[in-house]
Design a protein around this motif. Structure first.
Motif, PDB file in Angstrom:
ATOM      1  N   LYS A  25      -8.776   2.567  -6.106  1.00 37.05           N
ATOM      2  CA  LYS A  25      -9.565   3.441  -5.245  1.00 37.05           C
ATOM      3  C   LYS A  25      -8.798   3.564  -3.924  1.00 37.05           C
ATOM      4  CE  LYS A  25     -14.126   3.831  -3.094  1.00 37.05           C
ATOM      5  NZ  LYS A  25     -15.415   3.142  -2.824  1.00 37.05           N
ATOM      6  N   PRO A  26      -8.674   4.763  -3.361  1.00 37.13           N
ATOM      7  CA  PRO A  26      -7.907   4.900  -2.120  1.00 37.13           C
ATOM      8  C   PRO A  26      -8.375   3.928  -1.040  1.00 37.13           C
ATOM      9  CG  PRO A  26      -8.437   7.064  -2.997  1.00 37.13           C
ATOM     10  CD  PRO A  26      -9.175   6.067  -3.846  1.00 37.13           C
ATOM     11  N   HIS A  27      -7.404   3.251  -0.411  1.00 37.14           N
ATOM     12  CA  HIS A  27      -7.731   2.266   0.615  1.00 37.14           C
ATOM     13  C   HIS A  27      -6.791   2.425   1.803  1.00 37.14           C
ATOM     14  CE1 HIS A  27      -4.260  -0.021  -0.798  1.00 37.14           C
ATOM     15  NE2 HIS A  27      -4.785  -0.112  -2.003  1.00 37.14           N
ATOM     16  N   ILE A  28      -6.899   1.516   2.756  1.00 38.03           N
ATOM     17  CA  ILE A  28      -6.148   1.621   4.009  1.00 38.03           C
ATOM     18  C   ILE A  28      -4.637   1.629   3.775  1.00 38.03           C
ATOM     19  CG2 ILE A  28      -6.168  -0.875   4.424  1.00 38.03           C
ATOM     20  CD1 ILE A  28      -6.529   1.845   7.124  1.00 38.03           C
ATOM     21  N   GLY A  29      -4.171   0.918   2.743  1.00 38.76           N
ATOM     22  CA  GLY A  29      -2.742   0.901   2.451  1.00 38.76           C
ATOM     23  C   GLY A  29      -2.225   2.274   2.052  1.00 38.76           C
ATOM     24  N   HIS A  30      -2.999   2.976   1.212  1.00 39.43           N
ATOM     25  CA  HIS A  30      -2.601   4.331   0.824  1.00 39.43           C
ATOM     26  C   HIS A  30      -2.572   5.254   2.040  1.00 39.43           C
ATOM     27  CE1 HIS A  30      -4.685   2.890  -3.023  1.00 39.43           C
ATOM     28  NE2 HIS A  30      -3.408   2.955  -3.329  1.00 39.43           N
ATOM     29  N   VAL A  31      -3.590   5.146   2.877  1.00 38.61           N
ATOM     30  CA  VAL A  31      -3.659   5.975   4.081  1.00 38.61           C
ATOM     31  C   VAL A  31      -2.469   5.709   4.994  1.00 38.61           C
ATOM     32  CG1 VAL A  31      -4.898   6.163   6.283  1.00 38.61           C
ATOM     33  CG2 VAL A  31      -6.148   6.360   4.142  1.00 38.61           C
TER      34      VAL A  31
END
Length: 525
Positions: A25-31
């Motif tokens: 699930k998209p998280h802070i690392g992806h951002v």
């Protein structure tokens, strides 16, 4: 990087995020990774360069097949749904990617199979049997010396992933043949890996000896079939890494985008996948007779209020809640200003509020609002005509004029925090200049001098807003809108001009509101 903007404008700029695994699930690392790429892409476009900014999703592998089954879906339907999460994230964060690639697309299957054929024809692929430790979660093979055995006999990688013993027929890539070639390449291209500490880690790993790499699997089917041997599917990392050349037209090396953009200027990655990008990927490319990328930069990880982020602790940072709570511009600014890029960083509410209220609301935002308000009120709502410039005025304008070169050189090294420090230094100087020149007092004693001071300040604010656009897409644009600057006057070429006296401005509005704590938040912080 070339020394002047004219030369830079001739150089196309291709920047990529890793493709994100659809199981996540998209998280802070992806951002964080995508934000860094977005800022660079926006900056280079404003600097006159032809840019391609790529992101996307990695959709094959055993883990995806298992997750699809658990959700009662076929793998393709599962990946369709999960991939959309990352498109939605890009829209919410206003990422400006030019392309979004999925490894299930036909263009990518074609490219991955083409590079396989090139590697095999060059003599770098052979069929054998794989016996060893494999982590489904990491989609990675590990040597026994890289694992820890638990008391109950399980084998755990440094990443925390559990490994299983696998024995199956497998095609292998002759990675061992590239040990000296890679070391020579790193020596000849000292900027290939950043930051320097990561470069040293990679060199140490390669010097420790490279084993041939298993690059096919037979125990599951969700992947790209190996050409001429459909019992095998391609190892997910060979498949995934090829996305970077798929997106510029490979296997057509005469394609316009391939000619313009390959080799890529920069692959941005998290530190946990550096080995794949800085060892395996250049080896694959060299073996296929293709150029490696120019640079791979591995950034650090975030903690949350001093704690490691994990689902079990319940402290996962939701990217949507961040921008809902603090604002998009403010969060983008914080993530790239707070921590030296490449280091690990800690997200804290208090640090976030300090950046929002001090750097943005008090310093940059207040500078713009109070200066434009004085112009609106005392100069008939128009940019005033300046008189003769004094040394203090010249120094203020020179500081703003020099900011682009400083920010350009820092971003060439992915030093986002230092680029923003350079920007904020001009903001701070402008605020000191306001206080020293006191245009509110000059209004009563020397209106001509007041007009000159306000003109200098308006010009500095215009330049600061233009330079802030890559980091914050909304506030600076609003500031430029209040100054009646057309879209055509907002790129870096406009930094070489001066404001036209007599330009009408809109009634000033604040663009960076202060964060006001509610009582519940105050009690918790």
């Amino acid at each position: 990087m070339p020394a002047n903007g004219k030369d830079i404008a001739k150089t196309p700029y291709y920047i990529t995020t890793p493709i994100y695994y659809v199981n996540d699930k998209p998280h802070i690392g992806h951002v964080y990774t995508t934000l860094a790429c977005d800022v660079l892409a926006r900056f280079m476009r404003l600097d006159g360069r032809r840019v391609k900014f790529l992101t996307g999703t990695d959709e094959h592998g055993q883990k995806v097949e298992q997750s699809a089954r658990k959700n009662g879906l076929e793998p393709q339907a599962f990946t369709d749904r999960m991939s959309q999460n990352f498109r939605d994230l890009s829209a919410a964060w206003q990422f400006s990617n030019d392309d979004f690639i999925r490894t299930t697309e036909s263009r990518h299957v074609k490219a991955a199979q083409a590079i396989w054929v090139r590697l095999k024809e060059a003599g770098y692929i052979y069929l054998d049997k794989y016996s060893g430790w494999y982590a489904v979660r990491d989609e990675a093979f590990y040597g026994e010396d890289e694992l820890t055995r638990t008391e109950d006999g399980r084998m755990i990688a440094a990443s925390g992933a559990e490994c299983e013993w696998v024995e199956e027929p497998s095609y292998f890539f002759k990675l061992s043949a590239f040990e000296d070639t890679l070391l020579q390449f790193y020596d000849q291209n000292p900027d290939f890996i950043g930051p320097d500490g990561r470069r040293n880690e990679v060199i140490s790993f390669v010097k420790g000896g490279l084993r041939d790499l298993s690059i096919s699997r037979t125990t599951f089917k969700w992947g790209i079939p190996v050409p001429d041997d459909p019992d095998h599917i391609m190892y997910v990392w060979l498949d995934a890494l090829t996305n970077y050349i798929t997106a510029v037209g490979y296997p057509d090396e005469n394609a316009d985008e391939y000619q313009a953009f390959w080799p890529a200027e920069l692959h941005m990655v998290g530190k946990d996948i550096l080995r794949f990008h800085a060892v395996y990927w250049p080896a694959f490319l060299m073996a296929a007779g293709l150029a490696p990328p120019k640079r791979v930069f591995a950034h650090g990880w975030w903690t949350n209020e001093g704690q490691k982020i994990s689902k079990s602790l319940g402290n996962v940072i939701d990217p949507y809640e961040l921008i809902e709570t603090y604002g998009l511009d403010q969060t983008r600014y914080f993530l790239l200003r707070e921590v030296p890029f490449g280091n690990d960083g800690d997200f804290s509410h208090r640090a976030m509020v300090n950046r929002m209220n001090n750097d943005l609301a008090n310093d940059f935002g207040n500078l713009g609002q109070r200066v434009l308000s004085m112009i609106y009120k005392n100069c008939g709502g128009q940019i005033p005509e300046p008189g003769e410039l004094r040394p203090a005025d010249e120094a203020m304008l020179a500081a703003a004029d020099s900011a682009l070169a400083r920010m350009r050189s820092e971003l060439a090294l992915q030093a986002f925090h230092r680029a923003l420090e350079a920007h904020h230094a001009v903001v701070a100087q402008a605020n000191r200049y306001v206080d020293e020149q006191a245009p509110w007092a000059l209004r009563k004693t020397d209106k001509a001098r007041m007009a000159t001071v306000l003109y200098v300040l308006a010009e500095v604010i215009r330049k600061l807003a233009i330079l802030a656009q890559p980091f914050m897409p909304n506030g600076p644009a609003a500031l430029l809108g209040q100054m009646n600057q057309s879209d055509a006057a907002r790129d870096f070429a406009a930094l070489g001009t001066r404001l036209v006296p007599g330009t009408e401005i809109a009634k000033p509005q604040g663009v960076f509101p202060r964060y006001v704590e509610d009582e519940e938040t105050k009690g918790a912080s």
